[in-house]
Design a protein around this motif. Sequence first.
Motif, mmCIF file in Angstrom:
data_model
loop_
_atom_site.group_PDB
_atom_site.id
_atom_site.type_symbol
_atom_site.label_atom_id
_atom_site.label_comp_id
_atom_site.label_asym_id
_atom_site.label_seq_id
_atom_site.Cartn_x
_atom_site.Cartn_y
_atom_site.Cartn_z
ATOM 1 N N THR A 171 0.849 -1.192 0.000
ATOM 2 C CA THR A 171 0.000 0.000 0.000
ATOM 3 C C THR A 171 0.882 1.238 0.000
ATOM 4 O OG1 THR A 171 -1.637 -1.191 1.325
ATOM 5 C CG2 THR A 171 -1.912 1.186 1.125
ATOM 6 N N GLU A 203 -2.383 0.733 -4.446
ATOM 7 C CA GLU A 203 -2.029 -0.549 -3.845
ATOM 8 C C GLU A 203 -1.672 -1.555 -4.925
ATOM 9 O OE1 GLU A 203 -5.329 -2.262 -1.748
ATOM 10 O OE2 GLU A 203 -6.614 -2.297 -3.526
ATOM 11 N N GLU A 239 -7.200 3.073 2.888
ATOM 12 C CA GLU A 239 -7.724 3.388 1.573
ATOM 13 C C GLU A 239 -8.630 4.605 1.558
ATOM 14 O OE1 GLU A 239 -9.399 -0.288 0.345
ATOM 15 O OE2 GLU A 239 -7.468 -1.295 0.299
#
Length: 412
Positions: free
Chosen positions: A328, A343, A408
């Motif tokens: 990531t 990612e 995220e």
Amino acid sequence: MYSEKVRQKADDQKKITQQLCIALNNIQHVHTYTWKLPKELDWQGLEASMERLCGLEGKQQVQRALGTQIQSIDAGMQRQSNYMINQLVEKMVTDLRKYIQHISLSPDSIQPDEAVCPLMKFLDDNLIILSEWLVMENLRKILSALWTLLLDLIIEALAINTGMSAEFYERFHFTLEALVVFFHAEGQGLPLDSLQNDKYKGLKEELRLNRCSTQELVEYCYQAKIRQQKSTDPSLYGMLCIKCHYEAAESKLSVEVLHATNLIALDANGLSDPFVIIKLAPLHFFPGAKSQQTQVKNKTLHPIYDELFNFTVTREQCSNSTACIHFTVMDHDWLSTNDFAGEAVLQLQEVPGFNKSAIAGGIKNVSPVFLKLTHPEPHVMKPIMKMLEGRTADREAQDFVKKMKELEVSPD
């Protein structure tokens, strides 16, 4: 006037009756006969007479006038027919909702067919009347409207009841498939392609996922990431260059993060302060494994890292095709939350030393691998995250959702 009287009769009656079916059929018969009027009334003869008297313009005026009248009658009859169909279906809504609720509230100890039995009996009783007294075209319209209604009621029940047991979702999966068989009626009812429409497919997939355990859902997330990684779609978020190698004798996985290119700019200066988090996933395959991360590289979209990380893992832990290394890339912010840049995942089975032969000299002799950076696909991830969020009593589900949100969160 006739259709208005029929409409009033539909409004007055509370249940589906033979009289309502006959009224709907009569509307259909009138509607069908309307299009026979031009031939019955010899409109072509009238048009020919007008052409002789007034020329081509007179003929065209008659055609427009008569055509407008027919179209107006047709539209009015269709409205009345649709209204009657909706009224017939509406008279079943309360009972249908009651039987769907019965399925929702049924104890997990009973068999799915027992839970769905009252609903199927109600449908069967009403469809006996409808199939006996409706012409086929009207019957299919009623069946289609009922099918849409039942899908909506099941979707509504799932939205109200979140985070339920696997048995709960199994009951509704059984219900859905039983309804397909019922409405298809061995080819005598609705065709399968109209029953198995997009709404049905979405509902079936939701039920399938909800019947999965938390660990199965987590694995499904990573399977989706692996598929996305292997797709031929171009990279929109840059590339990550890495090297990996597994030493079976030491149970040691070595991961070297070399560099990244063409990262997206996440700071006001048109640059980023990127760093890379490396972890083994899914976590339940690697209990106790800690994530590691590179140093932060300031003000660049092409960071060079050249950092080596080691993980202790057994070959058995990596035997599942879903087991992977999850990279990531984050943009470091000093005063606020770090931003998600992209990612990438690499299946452990692709790492030399696992299914592939080990390389003499270890990681220093391994060829670099370029991984495209991606963003999670919303149509895949959002439904799964929603299901996991609904499992409020499941710590594993809540931990996974929390970590995904931390990693995220994108500024857009």
